[in-house]
Design an enzyme around this catalytic site. Structure first.
Site, short mmCIF file in Angstrom:
data_model
loop_
_atom_site.label_atom_id
_atom_site.label_comp_id
_atom_site.label_asym_id
_atom_site.label_seq_id
_atom_site.Cartn_x
_atom_site.Cartn_y
_atom_site.Cartn_z
N CYS A 39 -19.41 -52.78 34.98
CA CYS A 39 -20.49 -53.36 34.26
C CYS A 39 -21.21 -54.61 35.08
O CYS A 39 -21.80 -55.17 34.30
CB CYS A 39 -19.62 -54.25 33.07
SG CYS A 39 -18.51 -55.21 33.56
N ALA A 54 1.59 -57.26 32.10
CA ALA A 54 0.58 -58.48 32.94
C ALA A 54 0.83 -58.30 34.32
O ALA A 54 1.70 -58.43 34.83
CB ALA A 54 0.86 -59.78 32.33
N ARG A 96 -15.11 -45.94 23.36
CA ARG A 96 -13.75 -45.91 22.99
C ARG A 96 -13.67 -44.90 21.84
O ARG A 96 -12.57 -44.01 21.86
CB ARG A 96 -13.49 -47.38 22.09
CG ARG A 96 -13.35 -48.50 23.20
CD ARG A 96 -12.57 -49.65 22.54
NE ARG A 96 -13.66 -50.58 21.89
CZ ARG A 96 -13.89 -51.87 22.45
NH1 ARG A 96 -13.30 -52.11 23.51
NH2 ARG A 96 -14.83 -52.67 21.93
N PHE A 128 -7.03 -52.61 33.15
CA PHE A 128 -8.24 -53.77 32.79
C PHE A 128 -8.34 -53.72 31.15
O PHE A 128 -9.32 -53.55 30.69
CB PHE A 128 -9.51 -53.57 33.22
CG PHE A 128 -9.26 -53.36 34.82
CD1 PHE A 128 -9.03 -54.37 35.54
CD2 PHE A 128 -9.32 -52.00 35.60
CE1 PHE A 128 -9.26 -54.52 37.07
CE2 PHE A 128 -9.13 -52.15 36.81
CZ PHE A 128 -9.07 -53.07 37.57
N ASP A 188 -3.25 -55.66 32.39
CA ASP A 188 -4.38 -56.41 32.44
C ASP A 188 -3.65 -57.62 33.36
O ASP A 188 -2.45 -57.95 33.13
CB ASP A 188 -4.97 -57.27 31.30
CG ASP A 188 -6.13 -57.75 31.55
OD1 ASP A 188 -7.20 -57.18 31.35
OD2 ASP A 188 -6.41 -58.93 32.03
N SER A 189 -4.34 -58.48 34.46
CA SER A 189 -3.65 -59.29 35.14
C SER A 189 -3.29 -60.68 34.36
O SER A 189 -2.69 -61.37 34.60
CB SER A 189 -4.56 -59.53 36.37
OG SER A 189 -5.67 -59.91 35.90
N ASP A 227 -11.78 -50.08 33.38
CA ASP A 227 -13.03 -50.88 32.91
C ASP A 227 -12.69 -52.27 33.69
O ASP A 227 -12.47 -53.31 32.94
CB ASP A 227 -12.90 -50.89 31.46
CG ASP A 227 -14.17 -51.53 30.79
OD1 ASP A 227 -15.12 -51.69 31.88
OD2 ASP A 227 -14.23 -52.17 29.63
N1 SAH Z 1 -11.61 -52.77 28.85
C1 SAH Z 1 -11.86 -53.86 28.02
C2 SAH Z 1 -12.51 -55.01 28.65
C3 SAH Z 1 -12.08 -55.30 30.33
S1 SAH Z 1 -12.65 -56.85 30.96
C4 SAH Z 1 -12.03 -53.97 26.73
O1 SAH Z 1 -12.43 -52.88 26.32
O2 SAH Z 1 -12.20 -54.68 25.80
C5 SAH Z 1 -12.01 -56.93 32.31
C6 SAH Z 1 -10.45 -57.44 32.36
O3 SAH Z 1 -10.02 -57.28 33.71
C7 SAH Z 1 -10.29 -58.83 32.04
O4 SAH Z 1 -9.29 -58.74 30.80
C8 SAH Z 1 -9.30 -59.32 33.20
O5 SAH Z 1 -8.32 -60.29 32.95
C9 SAH Z 1 -8.76 -58.13 33.94
N2 SAH Z 1 -8.67 -58.20 35.31
C10 SAH Z 1 -9.39 -58.83 36.23
N3 SAH Z 1 -8.97 -58.64 37.47
C11 SAH Z 1 -7.92 -57.96 37.59
C12 SAH Z 1 -6.69 -57.24 38.39
N4 SAH Z 1 -6.87 -57.47 39.59
N5 SAH Z 1 -6.00 -56.61 37.75
C13 SAH Z 1 -5.93 -56.26 36.42
N6 SAH Z 1 -6.74 -56.72 35.55
C14 SAH Z 1 -7.68 -57.49 35.96
#
Ligand code: SAH
Length: 394
Positions: free
Chosen positions: A338, A278, A213, A229, A251-252, A298
């Site tokens: 990850c 969302a 970050r 994400f 984010d979803s 991510d």
């Molecule tokens: N980058 C973030 C961590 C990401 S964790 C940080 O730095 O804190 C992964 C995220 O992806 C989760 O919040 C989850 O809700 C989201 N996610 C999962 N599937 C998804 C999709 N199909 N579209 C968008 N977001 C999604």
């Protein structure tokens, strides 16, 4: 104290002699005594040479090693392991720092405590047990934390409902083991954020992206940023501080989006540069104009097991291909995986094939990984799980 004994098959001691901290069930010849899941066991070669002591578990990883010496696993054992880990975080400038009170104190095998994760948010320790042995030790661990951390620790929150093997049927409930003050704002590199350690993912925040970050912040100036994400918005508030022109967080999960909004408000009140949506990643990309020149991808771990690896790689390839299609010329892409089962080489190859598919010219600027408070035990390469690339797209 006498422990139960696990006797290995001939030649199965080799990985242990190289300090690998796991014993797979297939390596075991016999078990003497009747250990229950979570009990301490001593491990011997077929010729009865002592090898190690660890927590017994029912499953493919049968023993997680705590010590390769004949150590007694008592209060002083826990205190010393936790003290060693704490001193490392102090020396890294993460603990006791003025502008940071968020860090991982115990990273399982990386801190020679397989099955245990402890994250610190201000005065709260969030403890996660991944093995029954660590679950049984939770009160001793709490004691040790209090002794090592003194007044800087006010609450120990146990969050293992989702991480303990459910077959063990422990009927665990998340809750406080010590203290109980609900303190929900923590600071990372001078930025504040709410930690949803009770209901949030992992221990409430993705501490492992701290260094990435910070790097992102240095690229953000005057760029239009898409944080895909975003979860609770970590990369977004660094981009804001880095003087991005606009930041869009996606984010979803609507819960994640509302936390992202709260976190932006906490650091940058009434700042109109930020918007949050969302929405599913692919749906968002399908509608998005080619308006971004800094994109962060991510995603959650697409592969949690080896048997779904192929599908997962397809997923990473498609996702990255869309980002390559959408990013503006001269754009920067921060892309991550990850999934522990996706190696650094495989991930790079997957991103390579996404780049080739898009026909864009792409350069690797940085190869990214997990930070120093998520150390990798050199004898346990499986501990390296986070990998990423910062790319320049012509
Ligand atoms: N980058 C973030 C961590 C990401 S964790 C940080 O730095 O804190 C992964 C995220 O992806 C989760 O919040 C989850 O809700 C989201 N996610 C999962 N599937 C998804 C999709 N199909 N579209 C968008 N977001 C999604």
């Amino acid at each position: 104290m006498s422990y139960h004994s696990v006797i290995l098959k001939p030649k199965k001691e080799e990985s242990l002699q190289r300090f690998h901290p796991w014993i797979f069930s297939g390596a075991i010849q016999t078990i003497e005594g009747t250990p229950e899941e979570g009990d301490l066991v001593e491990v011997y070669t077929a010729n009865r040479y002592f090898l190690a002591i660890g927590h017994y578990q029912i499953g493919s990883i049968a023993v997680r090693i705590l010590s390769f010496d004949r150590t007694i696993i008592d209060n002083s054992f826990w205190r010393e392991r936790i003290r060693t880990a704490y001193l490392l975080r102090l020396s890294l400038g993460l603990a006791g720092a003025e502008n940071n009170n968020t860090y991982r104190l115990i990273h399982g095998e990386g801190d020679h405590l397989p099955g245990l994760v402890i994250d610190i948010y201000a005065h709260t320790a969030v403890m996660q047990a991944h093995s029954v042995g660590m679950h049984h030790a939770r009160h001793q661990i709490t004691e040790a934390l209090r002794e090592v951390m003194g007044d800087s620790l006010r609450t120990v929150y146990y969050k293992s409902e989702a991480t303990l093997p459910f077959k063990a049927n422990l009927a665990v409930e998340d809750g406080c083991l010590y203290g109980g003050e609900i303190e929900d704002i923590a600071v990372e590199n001078g930025l504040k954020f709410y930690v949803d350690w009770q209901k949030g993912q992992k221990t409430g925040f993705f501490i492992d992206q701290r260094d990435n970050r910070l790097l992102l912040e240095s690229y953000a100036k005057n760029r239009s940023v898409l944080n895909m994400f975003c979860y609770t918005g970590g990369f977004s508030f660094y981009a804001m501080r880095g003087k991005a022109r606009t930041v869009h967080s996606v984010d979803s999960s609507s819960r994640a989006i509302s936390l992202t909004r709260k976190n932006i408000e906490l650091n940058f009140p009434d700042d109109t540069r930020h918007e949050a949506y969302a929405e599913d990643a692919f749906k968002y990309f399908a509608k998005a104009e080619n308006a971004y020149d800094l994109i962060i991808l991510d995603p959650p771990a697409f592969a949690k097991h080896k048997d779904v690896l192929r599908n997962a790689l397809q997923g990473y390839r498609k996702l990255n291909a869309v980002a390559f299609d959408k990013i503006k010329p001269g754009g920067i892409l921060f892309t991550f995986s990850c999934s522990q089962v996706v190696s650094k080489e495989t991930f790079r190859l997957t991103v390579f094939s996404a780049a080739a598919q898009s026909g864009r010219r792409v350069k690797i600027l940085h190869q990214l990984t997990q930070p120093a408070d998520h150390p990798i035990n050199i004898y346990h390469p499986e501990g390296e799980y986070l990998k990423g690339l910062a790319l320049h797209v012509e």
